[in-house]
Design an enzyme around this catalytic site. Structure first.
Site, PDB file in Angstrom:
ATOM      1  N   GLU A 180      33.065  26.634  42.896  1.00  0.00           N
ATOM      2  CA  GLU A 180      32.803  27.429  41.693  1.00  0.00           C
ATOM      3  C   GLU A 180      33.035  26.559  40.458  1.00  0.00           C
ATOM      4  OE1 GLU A 180      35.396  30.638  40.511  1.00  0.00           O
ATOM      5  OE2 GLU A 180      33.792  31.629  39.409  1.00  0.00           O
ATOM      6  N   ASP A 209      29.699  28.906  29.524  1.00  0.00           N
ATOM      7  CA  ASP A 209      29.742  29.017  28.058  1.00  0.00           C
ATOM      8  C   ASP A 209      28.349  28.796  27.483  1.00  0.00           C
ATOM      9  OD1 ASP A 209      32.540  29.447  27.833  1.00  0.00           O
ATOM     10  OD2 ASP A 209      32.883  27.302  28.133  1.00  0.00           O
ATOM     11  N   LYS A 224      25.143  27.293  19.144  1.00  0.00           N
ATOM     12  CA  LYS A 224      24.501  26.436  18.126  1.00  0.00           C
ATOM     13  C   LYS A 224      23.639  25.376  18.808  1.00  0.00           C
ATOM     14  CE  LYS A 224      28.043  27.018  14.664  1.00  0.00           C
ATOM     15  NZ  LYS A 224      29.293  26.512  14.141  1.00  0.00           N
ATOM     16  N   THR A 282      33.821  38.559  38.374  1.00  0.00           N
ATOM     17  CA  THR A 282      34.715  37.651  37.632  1.00  0.00           C
ATOM     18  C   THR A 282      35.347  38.436  36.479  1.00  0.00           C
ATOM     19  OG1 THR A 282      33.129  36.967  35.930  1.00  0.00           O
ATOM     20  CG2 THR A 282      33.070  35.739  37.999  1.00  0.00           C
ATOM     21  N   PHE A 322      34.949  37.770  33.306  1.00  0.00           N
ATOM     22  CA  PHE A 322      33.940  37.982  32.269  1.00  0.00           C
ATOM     23  C   PHE A 322      32.952  39.066  32.671  1.00  0.00           C
ATOM     24  CE2 PHE A 322      34.083  35.235  28.513  1.00  0.00           C
ATOM     25  CZ  PHE A 322      35.266  34.556  28.774  1.00  0.00           C
TER      26      PHE A 322
END
Ligand SMILES: C[S@@+](CC[C@H](N)C(=O)[O-])C[C@H]1O[C@@H](n2cnc3c(N)ncnc32)[C@H](O)[C@@H]1O
Length: 202
Positions: free
Chosen positions: A33, A108, A112, A181, A183
């Protein structure tokens, strides 16, 4: 304080390429993972599949420690966590055709555009997955970021050995630990869309 040493692997102790039996003490299939965060996936998957080994890599030492503490409390002998850069580990340390599966959950997004090159799911990672997955191995990717998901799907479409598989939408969890998870739990509770991809490596 709980002793996480038996569940922790440090780069400083490794010589590339590694041999998985040296790490786990057996030759069971290995699932990796990338970006394990606080280790909920590793804990659930390792209990569900005690005959598979799970190796989590987490860049943020604080989260790697939290995740490893979770694993240590549960006494999961089939899990190890490495604090550090998963991309370095994949590129230099993982032997060819040695992974049964790879999991990348909520990488993530680096919103930007000048930061996009920091995204973990990129061409070099896919090349490393092609080298390190066994034929018949699997890749699962989940994100809440539609734009990132489109980029991932487009990238994977250029790597024909990865065959897209249908990924069923999971049912509502009954318990706070029934999520994929941490998140996933946060974003499902918030009602965000979640995009899931599943590939078989031919
Ligand atoms: C948004 S969090 C998701 C954590 C976990 N997968 C979850 O779904 O709860 C992304 C995680 O990836 C980790 N990460 C980012 N780049 C990484 C890299 N190169 N190697 C390992 N972990 C990385 C971050 O530190 C962060 O914990």
């Amino acid at each position: 304080m709980i002793d996480i040493t038996p569940y922790t692997v440090e780069f400083s102790t490794l010589e590339p390429p590694i041999a998985w039996p040296d790490i786990f003490g057996n030759d069971h299939p290995v699932e990796i993972e990338i970006g394990s965060g606080k280790g909920l996936f590793l804990a659930n998957a390792a209990r569900a599949q005690p005959n598979h080994n799970f190796f989590g890599i987490e860049l943020a030492r604080k989260y790697a420690r939290r995740g490893t503490e979770r694993i240590a409390k549960l006494g999961l002998a089939n899990v190890r966590m490495l604090p550090g850069d998963a991309l370095l580990f994949m590129a230099k340390y993982v032997p060819a055709a040695s992974l049964r599966a790879a999991h990348v959950y909520f990488p993530d997004p680096w919103w930007k555009s000048r930061h996009r090159k920091r995204r973990v799911f990129n061409e070099p990672l896919v090349l490393d997955l092609e080298r390190t997955l066994e034929p018949g191995g699997e890749l699962r990717v989940v994100t809440d970021v539609g734009d990132y998901f489109n980029v991932i799907q487009a990238l994977m479409a250029t790597h024909e050995r990865f065959l897209p598989l249908p990924e069923p939408v999971p049912t509502a969890p009954e318990h706070e630990h029934d999520y994929l998870t941490n998140f996933e739990r946060k974003y499902r509770i918030e009602g965000r869309p979640i995009y899931r991809a599943h590939y078989r490596f031919e």
